[in-house]
Write a protein that holds these residues in place. Structure first.
Motif, PDB file in Angstrom:
ATOM      1  N   PRO A  23      -1.600  -3.354 -11.977  1.00 22.95           N
ATOM      2  CA  PRO A  23      -0.085  -3.034 -11.716  1.00 22.95           C
ATOM      3  C   PRO A  23       0.376  -4.004 -10.282  1.00 22.95           C
ATOM      4  N   SER A  24       1.657  -4.370 -10.138  1.00 22.61           N
ATOM      5  CA  SER A  24       1.997  -4.809  -8.941  1.00 22.61           C
ATOM      6  C   SER A  24       2.454  -3.489  -8.194  1.00 22.61           C
ATOM      7  N   VAL A  25       1.818  -3.646  -7.081  1.00 23.74           N
ATOM      8  CA  VAL A  25       1.668  -2.188  -5.994  1.00 23.74           C
ATOM      9  C   VAL A  25       2.371  -2.611  -4.717  1.00 23.74           C
ATOM     10  N   LEU A  26       3.216  -1.790  -4.300  1.00 31.65           N
ATOM     11  CA  LEU A  26       3.814  -1.829  -3.037  1.00 31.65           C
ATOM     12  C   LEU A  26       3.355  -0.745  -2.050  1.00 31.65           C
ATOM     13  N   VAL A  27       3.284  -0.941  -0.703  1.00 33.31           N
ATOM     14  CA  VAL A  27       2.990   0.193   0.397  1.00 33.31           C
ATOM     15  C   VAL A  27       4.065  -0.201   1.080  1.00 33.31           C
TER      16      VAL A  27
ATOM     17  N   CYS B  52      -7.086  -1.855  -0.003  1.00 33.44           N
ATOM     18  CA  CYS B  52      -7.744  -1.144  -1.176  1.00 33.44           C
ATOM     19  C   CYS B  52      -6.994  -1.458  -2.467  1.00 33.44           C
ATOM     20  N   ALA B  53      -5.627  -1.123  -2.655  1.00 32.28           N
ATOM     21  CA  ALA B  53      -4.947  -1.402  -3.506  1.00 32.28           C
ATOM     22  C   ALA B  53      -4.496  -3.077  -4.043  1.00 32.28           C
ATOM     23  N   ASP B  54      -4.785  -3.858  -2.990  1.00 32.52           N
ATOM     24  CA  ASP B  54      -4.544  -5.142  -3.252  1.00 32.52           C
ATOM     25  C   ASP B  54      -2.994  -5.337  -3.370  1.00 32.52           C
ATOM     26  N   ALA B  55      -2.284  -4.511  -2.513  1.00 31.47           N
ATOM     27  CA  ALA B  55      -0.741  -4.527  -2.546  1.00 31.47           C
ATOM     28  C   ALA B  55      -0.100  -5.160  -1.583  1.00 31.47           C
ATOM     29  N   ASP B  56       1.163  -5.489  -1.771  1.00 30.24           N
ATOM     30  CA  ASP B  56       2.083  -6.200  -0.760  1.00 30.24           C
ATOM     31  C   ASP B  56       2.411  -4.785   0.311  1.00 30.24           C
TER      32      ASP B  56
ATOM     33  N   PHE C  37      14.440   4.085  -7.415  1.00 31.87           N
ATOM     34  CA  PHE C  37      13.052   4.329  -7.686  1.00 31.87           C
ATOM     35  C   PHE C  37      12.971   4.749  -9.355  1.00 31.87           C
ATOM     36  N   SER C  38      13.920   4.651 -10.140  1.00 33.21           N
ATOM     37  CA  SER C  38      13.742   5.223 -11.767  1.00 33.21           C
ATOM     38  C   SER C  38      12.518   4.338 -12.412  1.00 33.21           C
ATOM     39  N   GLY C  39      11.811   4.888 -13.042  1.00 31.81           N
ATOM     40  CA  GLY C  39      10.678   4.496 -13.617  1.00 31.81           C
ATOM     41  C   GLY C  39       9.423   4.086 -12.810  1.00 31.81           C
ATOM     42  N   LYS C  40       9.612   4.179 -11.472  1.00 33.39           N
ATOM     43  CA  LYS C  40       8.453   4.036 -10.750  1.00 33.39           C
ATOM     44  C   LYS C  40       7.361   4.909 -10.661  1.00 33.39           C
ATOM     45  N   LYS C  41       6.254   4.768 -10.402  1.00 33.92           N
ATOM     46  CA  LYS C  41       5.214   5.523 -10.026  1.00 33.92           C
ATOM     47  C   LYS C  41       5.116   5.530  -8.617  1.00 33.92           C
TER      48      LYS C  41
ATOM     49  N   ASN D 289      -6.677   5.236 -10.237  1.00 33.23           N
ATOM     50  CA  ASN D 289      -6.820   4.407 -11.519  1.00 33.23           C
ATOM     51  C   ASN D 289      -5.622   3.619 -11.720  1.00 33.23           C
ATOM     52  N   LEU D 290      -5.296   2.870 -10.555  1.00 29.67           N
ATOM     53  CA  LEU D 290      -3.868   2.121 -10.671  1.00 29.67           C
ATOM     54  C   LEU D 290      -3.657   1.111 -11.958  1.00 29.67           C
ATOM     55  N   LYS D 291      -4.657   0.666 -12.439  1.00 25.30           N
ATOM     56  CA  LYS D 291      -4.883  -0.249 -13.579  1.00 25.30           C
ATOM     57  C   LYS D 291      -4.253   0.622 -14.781  1.00 25.30           C
ATOM     58  N   ASP D 292      -4.078   1.771 -14.883  1.00 25.57           N
ATOM     59  CA  ASP D 292      -3.584   2.601 -15.834  1.00 25.57           C
ATOM     60  C   ASP D 292      -2.046   2.507 -15.778  1.00 25.57           C
ATOM     61  N   PHE D 293      -1.416   1.961 -14.774  1.00 21.86           N
ATOM     62  CA  PHE D 293       0.021   2.013 -14.768  1.00 21.86           C
ATOM     63  C   PHE D 293       0.702   0.536 -14.530  1.00 21.86           C
ATOM     64  N   ALA D 294      -0.231  -0.488 -15.002  1.00 21.86           N
ATOM     65  CA  ALA D 294       0.378  -1.564 -15.025  1.00 21.86           C
ATOM     66  C   ALA D 294       1.644  -1.975 -16.397  1.00 21.86           C
TER      67      ALA D 294
END
Length: 188
Positions: free
Chosen positions: A25-29, A48-52, A122-126, A180-185
Motif C-alpha cells: 500500500p501507499s503509506v504516508l506518515v 518501518c512502513a516504508d512510508a512518505d 480522508f474518505s476511504g482512507k485507513k 499487516n499493511l499489505k492487506d490494505f493495498a
C-alpha cells in the motif's frame, strides 16, 4: 531484452499464469510535533512502513517551551481556533494508509490538527493515529478523528508516553508490523 520480456508475458498470460502481485500500500506518515517526541515516533513509523512523511508546521511557530505553549494551546481549544498550516500536503488521494501523529494537549488533539482535517478529505482512507502524551488521559485523544472523518477507517492506535519515547523504538516497530499493511493495498 524488452522483446523477450514482452513475449514471455504474453505466453504466460495465454497459459493462464499471472505474476503474483505483492503490491504494497501507499503509506504516508503525517505528524505535528512540538518538542520532538512525536517527530521521533513518526520517523520510526515511516522507516518501518516504508512510508512518505509530512510534517504539519504552524504558520506561526509555538514557543519552544512547554510552559509558554500551554496558555496558547488552552486559548486555541477554548476558542476553537484553527491555526494556519505553513505548507500544503500534495496528493493525499494517492495514499491508502495514513498514520497521523500528534502530542495530546489537555487530553485532545492540538487545534492545528483540526485545521488539517478541515483541509483534507480522508474518505476511504485507513487511518492510524499515534500520540505522544504526558499526563493527559489517552482515551479522549482518539475520539475526535472518527467524528471529523466518518468515511475513514481507524485500523490501529498507538500511544507513547513522552518520558519513554527513546526506549520505545522496538514497540513502535512491532505495532507497525502487527497492522499487516499489505492487506490494505489499493482498497480506496
Amino acid at each position: 531484452m524488452k522483446k523477450f520480456a514482452l513475449v514471455l508475458a504474453v505466453l504466460l498470460s495465454a497459459f493462464g499464469v499471472a505474476a503474483e502481485s505483492k503490491k504494497s500500500p501507499s503509506v504516508l506518515v503525517v505528524y505535528f510535533s512540538h518538542r520532538g517526541s512525536t517527530k521521533t515516533v513518526g520517523n520510526w513509523i515511516a522507516d518501518c512502513a516504508d512510508a512518505d512523511i509530512f510534517e504539519i508546521e504552524p504558520q506561526k511557530a509555538y514557543p519552544s517551551t512547554y510552559e509558554e505553549t500551554l496558555p496558547i494551546a488552552r486559548s486555541e481549544q477554548d476558542e476553537t481556533m484553527r491555526p494556519l498550516i505553513k505548507k500544503r500536503l500534495q496528493n493525499l488521494e494517492s495514499y491508502d494508509v495514513v498514520f497521523i501523529g500528534y502530542p495530546l494537549w489537555f487530553g485532545k488533539m492540538p487545534m492545528i490538527l483540526y485545521t488539517f482535517f478541515d483541509e483534507y478529505d480522508f474518505s476511504g482512507k485507513k487511518i492510524v493515529p499515534f500520540v505522544t502524551y504526558g499526563g493527559s488521559p489517552v482515551a479522549r485523544g482518539w475520539d475526535e478523528i472518527p467524528q471529523l472523518e466518518p468515511e475513514a477507517q481507524i485500523i490501529g492506535k498507538l500511544a507513547v508516553k513522552n518520558g519513554k519515547v527513546k526506549k520505545s523504538k522496538s514497540t513502535v516497530e512491532k505495532f507497525v508490523k502487527s497492522l499487516n499493511l499489505k492487506d490494505f493495498a489499493n482498497q480506496n
